[in-house]
Design an enzyme around this catalytic site. Structure first.
Site, PDB file in Angstrom:
ATOM      1  N   GLU A 209      19.139  -1.063  -7.598  1.00  0.00           N
ATOM      2  CA  GLU A 209      19.819  -1.496  -6.150  1.00  0.00           C
ATOM      3  C   GLU A 209      19.308  -2.868  -5.683  1.00  0.00           C
ATOM      4  OE1 GLU A 209      20.835   3.011  -4.492  1.00  0.00           O
ATOM      5  OE2 GLU A 209      18.707   2.063  -3.999  1.00  0.00           O
TER       6      GLU A 209
ATOM      7  N   ASP B 240       6.030  13.051   0.085  1.00  0.00           N
ATOM      8  CA  ASP B 240       5.658  11.966  -0.821  1.00  0.00           C
ATOM      9  C   ASP B 240       4.035  12.273  -0.920  1.00  0.00           C
ATOM     10  OD1 ASP B 240       7.972  11.271  -1.307  1.00  0.00           O
ATOM     11  OD2 ASP B 240       7.783   9.079  -0.666  1.00  0.00           O
TER      12      ASP B 240
ATOM     13  N   GLY C 243       8.300  10.617   9.312  1.00  0.00           N
ATOM     14  CA  GLY C 243       9.160  10.226   8.226  1.00  0.00           C
ATOM     15  C   GLY C 243      10.005  11.530   7.993  1.00  0.00           C
ATOM     16  N   PHE C 244      10.651  11.390   6.943  1.00  0.00           N
ATOM     17  CA  PHE C 244      11.645  12.738   6.529  1.00  0.00           C
ATOM     18  C   PHE C 244      11.019  14.126   6.732  1.00  0.00           C
ATOM     19  CE2 PHE C 244      13.862   9.093   4.736  1.00  0.00           C
ATOM     20  CZ  PHE C 244      15.070   9.221   4.964  1.00  0.00           C
ATOM     21  N   GLY C 245       9.834  14.076   6.226  1.00  0.00           N
ATOM     22  CA  GLY C 245       9.171  15.511   6.202  1.00  0.00           C
ATOM     23  C   GLY C 245       8.674  15.810   7.692  1.00  0.00           C
TER      24      GLY C 245
ATOM     25  N   ALA D  47      13.471  11.902  -0.408  1.00  0.00           N
ATOM     26  CA  ALA D  47      13.878  12.292   0.920  1.00  0.00           C
ATOM     27  C   ALA D  47      14.283  13.596   1.058  1.00  0.00           C
ATOM     28  CB  ALA D  47      14.873  11.273   1.829  1.00  0.00           C
TER      29      ALA D  47
ATOM     30  N   GLY E 210       2.930  11.745  10.891  1.00  0.00           N
ATOM     31  CA  GLY E 210       3.949  11.307  10.053  1.00  0.00           C
ATOM     32  C   GLY E 210       5.365  11.676  10.522  1.00  0.00           C
TER      33      GLY E 210
HETATM   34  C1  LIG Z   1      12.730   1.404  -1.109  1.00  0.00           C
HETATM   35  C2  LIG Z   1      12.772   3.029  -1.060  1.00  0.00           C
HETATM   36  C3  LIG Z   1      14.149   3.437  -1.344  1.00  0.00           C
HETATM   37  C4  LIG Z   1      14.148   5.018  -1.337  1.00  0.00           C
HETATM   38  N1  LIG Z   1      15.454   5.330  -1.712  1.00  0.00           N
HETATM   39  C5  LIG Z   1      15.358   6.705  -1.841  1.00  0.00           C
HETATM   40  C6  LIG Z   1      16.800   7.181  -1.998  1.00  0.00           C
HETATM   41  O1  LIG Z   1      17.841   6.554  -2.446  1.00  0.00           O
HETATM   42  N2  LIG Z   1      16.925   8.686  -1.980  1.00  0.00           N
HETATM   43  C7  LIG Z   1      16.119   9.414  -1.596  1.00  0.00           C
HETATM   44  O2  LIG Z   1      16.298  10.661  -1.549  1.00  0.00           O
HETATM   45  N3  LIG Z   1      14.717   8.816  -1.276  1.00  0.00           N
HETATM   46  C8  LIG Z   1      14.520   7.599  -1.497  1.00  0.00           C
HETATM   47  N4  LIG Z   1      13.216   7.154  -1.226  1.00  0.00           N
HETATM   48  C9  LIG Z   1      12.112   8.109  -1.112  1.00  0.00           C
HETATM   49  C10 LIG Z   1      12.300   8.577   0.154  1.00  0.00           C
HETATM   50  O3  LIG Z   1      12.116   7.569   1.228  1.00  0.00           O
HETATM   51  C11 LIG Z   1      10.824   9.241   0.463  1.00  0.00           C
HETATM   52  O4  LIG Z   1      10.628  10.276  -0.333  1.00  0.00           O
HETATM   53  C12 LIG Z   1      10.671   9.899   1.730  1.00  0.00           C
HETATM   54  O5  LIG Z   1      10.665   9.070   2.729  1.00  0.00           O
HETATM   55  C13 LIG Z   1       9.291  10.928   1.725  1.00  0.00           C
HETATM   56  O6  LIG Z   1       9.193  11.397   3.116  1.00  0.00           O
HETATM   57  P1  LIG Z   1       7.997  11.594   3.624  1.00  0.00           P
HETATM   58  O7  LIG Z   1       8.013  12.321   5.001  1.00  0.00           O
HETATM   59  O8  LIG Z   1       6.863  12.129   2.605  1.00  0.00           O
HETATM   60  O9  LIG Z   1       7.221  10.210   3.838  1.00  0.00           O
HETATM   61  P2  LIG Z   1       7.643   8.859   4.729  1.00  0.00           P
HETATM   62  O10 LIG Z   1       9.362   9.047   5.056  1.00  0.00           O
HETATM   63  O11 LIG Z   1       7.268   7.789   3.836  1.00  0.00           O
HETATM   64  O12 LIG Z   1       6.969   8.833   6.273  1.00  0.00           O
HETATM   65  C14 LIG Z   1       5.608   8.984   6.218  1.00  0.00           C
HETATM   66  C15 LIG Z   1       5.312   8.501   7.879  1.00  0.00           C
HETATM   67  O13 LIG Z   1       3.790   8.716   7.846  1.00  0.00           O
HETATM   68  C16 LIG Z   1       3.462   7.501   8.607  1.00  0.00           C
HETATM   69  N5  LIG Z   1       2.054   7.497   8.352  1.00  0.00           N
HETATM   70  C17 LIG Z   1       1.481   7.195   7.012  1.00  0.00           C
HETATM   71  N6  LIG Z   1       0.145   7.033   7.492  1.00  0.00           N
HETATM   72  C18 LIG Z   1      -0.031   7.167   8.581  1.00  0.00           C
HETATM   73  C19 LIG Z   1      -1.443   7.256   9.264  1.00  0.00           C
HETATM   74  N7  LIG Z   1      -2.699   6.997   8.599  1.00  0.00           N
HETATM   75  N8  LIG Z   1      -1.215   7.546  10.639  1.00  0.00           N
HETATM   76  C20 LIG Z   1      -0.186   7.738  11.385  1.00  0.00           C
HETATM   77  N9  LIG Z   1       0.994   7.582  10.629  1.00  0.00           N
HETATM   78  C21 LIG Z   1       1.227   7.601   9.186  1.00  0.00           C
HETATM   79  C22 LIG Z   1       4.324   6.489   8.032  1.00  0.00           C
HETATM   80  O14 LIG Z   1       4.443   5.202   9.205  1.00  0.00           O
HETATM   81  C23 LIG Z   1       5.714   7.120   7.911  1.00  0.00           C
HETATM   82  O15 LIG Z   1       6.515   7.127   9.311  1.00  0.00           O
HETATM   83  C24 LIG Z   1      12.980   5.739  -1.175  1.00  0.00           C
HETATM   84  C25 LIG Z   1      11.924   5.060  -0.780  1.00  0.00           C
HETATM   85  C26 LIG Z   1      11.694   3.481  -0.686  1.00  0.00           C
HETATM   86  C27 LIG Z   1      10.412   3.109  -0.382  1.00  0.00           C
END
Ligand SMILES: Cc1cc2nc3c(=O)[nH]c(=O)nc-3n(C[C@H](O)[C@H](O)[C@H](O)COP(=O)(O)OP(=O)(O)OC[C@H]3O[C@@H](n4cnc5c(N)ncnc54)[C@H](O)[C@@H]3O)c2cc1C
Length: 427
Positions: free
Chosen positions: A178, A307, A20-22, A323, A18
């Site tokens: 939003e 998340d 993403g942010f984390g 995030a 992943g």
């Molecule tokens: C529409 C929307 C608006 C938001 N607005 C806000 C905001 O205003 N402020 C805020 O702080 N937070 C906001 N959030 C929440 C924030 O985006 C999440 O809390 C944050 O992205 C979580 O980070 P993460 O690293 O856990 O997961 P993510 O950032 O979702 O990253 C997960 C990554 O894992 C990858 N992945 C998933 N499954 C697999 C797999 N099986 N194999 C390979 N890769 C995989 C995905 O492609 C992705 O790149 C919002 C979320 C959404 C959907």
């Protein structure tokens, strides 16, 4: 098949799933550590999800909120970026399983696979009420919104035209608020001069919430302000009404049937299947219940963050799925891995809540920093500056700032493009 990359054979192998942010934060913070890193993502880009709704509502282009992961890590020779989908973990053999049958060996694994929207047991609603999580989701929603206006322009039956000009958003958290505010402004300010047969001022934007107030995570006075601000730009707010049905033609709540052709789901999330991959304990939303050091119970070599996990914050409530929380956990895990490699034992993770922000239309926002609360135009500027600050790279910051100033000054949303097919398939 996977080949061993050009990296020292003895380096500790960290696989991060992943970007993403984390996951990206963990990768950044492991710079300089004696490790080789493989970062796997099923997308080739890191996505700034907080601004997805602006792509869905034609304010920003997709390339303004996403960056190729490979590009972001081009200066890190010890990091290998893989574009692949993970389907499971063989924890005994310490291997990450990919959908093409390949496997990645690890010494330490970090799961940062995020969440997706959930329909509370009504997955059949998804085709009619798509959610917002990926760039594809955002361009699909943008298409549906713009196509609804296009079809209304040609519709002569008043009832069908009214249904086309009714936009329903389910869920009044930050994303729902939003979206509702921006769609209302699109109809009120941006589109009116572009159409001849319809008056887009007459479009209805209806925000339906099962709970008693909008922005439930914010202080009472801020959520009351947000409600008033939304109503002032024409958004109709329905509270205390769980939706009981979504179809291609309507949404039903409290026994009331509302004819609409555009429903957007902003109501619930479900974690990625990380807990299932490991047979680990999870809560009702599928979030893996991690230990205080963010490892998976029974698997000290596997961390899970963001998340896809649930853990209590200092106030006893679950750390929110936002995030900054994912980034804090990514940072913690990087430090924990480094500490362990030095023979140390990391202290438990401790979440620090910086605050919550939400935009309501182009000139208002609410900010809840606990003791310090702000609303209105100043909050909007702080919201904008904070988001621009958190974007990656000068080019994106400039480009987003210009797009916003254009919306702010001229009401123009430049990304009003209907993609993914011609008018023949525009249904
Ligand atoms: C529409 C929307 C608006 C938001 N607005 C806000 C905001 O205003 N402020 C805020 O702080 N937070 C906001 N959030 C929440 C924030 O985006 C999440 O809390 C944050 O992205 C979580 O980070 P993460 O690293 O856990 O997961 P993510 O950032 O979702 O990253 C997960 C990554 O894992 C990858 N992945 C998933 N499954 C697999 C797999 N099986 N194999 C390979 N890769 C995989 C995905 O492609 C992705 O790149 C919002 C979320 C959404 C959907």
């Amino acid at each position: 098949m996977m080949t061993e990359q050009a990296r020292p054979a003895e380096a500790h192998r960290v696989v991060i799933v992943g970007a993403g942010f984390g996951g990206l934060e963990a990768t950044y913070r492991l710079a300089g550590a004696p490790v080789s890193i493989t970062l796997v993502d099923r997308r080739n880009h890191h996505l700034f999800q907080p601004l997805l709704y602006q792509v869905a509502t034609a304010s920003l282009a997709t390339s303004e909120i996403a960056w190729p992961v490979r590009y972001l890590l081009r200066g890190r020779p010890e990091v290998t970026t893989l574009y692949a989908t993970v389907t499971g973990i063989d924890a005994q053999a310490r291997r990450v399983l990919l959908d093409d049958g390949d496997a990645l060996p690890y010494d330490t694994l970090v799961l940062a696979t995020g969440a997706r929207h959930a329909y509370f047991g009504h997955d059949e609603w998804e085709p009619f009420a798509p959610g917002l999580k990926t760039l594809e989701d955002a361009t699909t929603l943008r298409r549906r919104i713009l196509v609804a206006f296009e079809r209304a322009e040609r519709e002569t039956d008043p009832q069908r035209r009214a249904a086309l000009l009714t936009f329903v958003i389910i869920g009044a958290g930050p994303t729902g608020v939003e979206l509702a505010g921006t769609i209302a402004e699109l109809a009120q300010d941006t589109l009116p001069p572009d159409f001849r047969n319809i008056d887009t001022h007459k479009a209805r934007v209806v925000l339906i919430e099962a709970g008693p107030r909008v922005l439930a995570g914010f202080a009472d006075d801020l959520s009351a302000y947000a409600q008033r601000a939304l109503e002032s730009i024409g958004v109709e707010i329905v509270l205390n009404q769980p939706v009981t049905e979504c179809t291609a033609d309507c949404v039903v709540y409290g026994g009331h049937r509302l004819e609409t052709k555009t429903i957007i789901w902003a109501a619930g999330v479900r974690a990625s299947p990380a807990a299932e991959w490991l047979g680990a304990p999870a809560d009702r939303a599928g979030r893996l219940e991690v230990l205080p050091d963010l490892t998976v119970p029974g698997h000290p070599d596997i961390y899970a963050i963001g998340d896809t996990v649930v853990i209590a914050g200092p106030d006893g409530k679950p750390v929110p799925g936002i995030a900054p929380a994912a980034k804090q956990q990514g940072r913690y895990v990087a430090e924990a891995i480094k500490a362990r490699l030095r023979g140390g034992t990391p202290a438990p993770f401790r979440y620090k809540h910086a605050g919550s922000l939400a935009q309501i239309g182009k000139r208002k926002a609410v900010i809840d920093f606990g003791r310090f609360k702000l609303r209105g135009a100043l909050a909007w500027w702080i919201w904008g500056i904070a988001h621009i600050y958190f974007l990656i790279g000068l080019r994106h910051r400039l480009s987003v700032a210009i797009s916003w100033l254009w919306v702010y000054a001229r009401d123009q949303r430049a990304a009003r493009l209907i993609t993914q097919g011609s008018s023949k398939v525009a249904r």
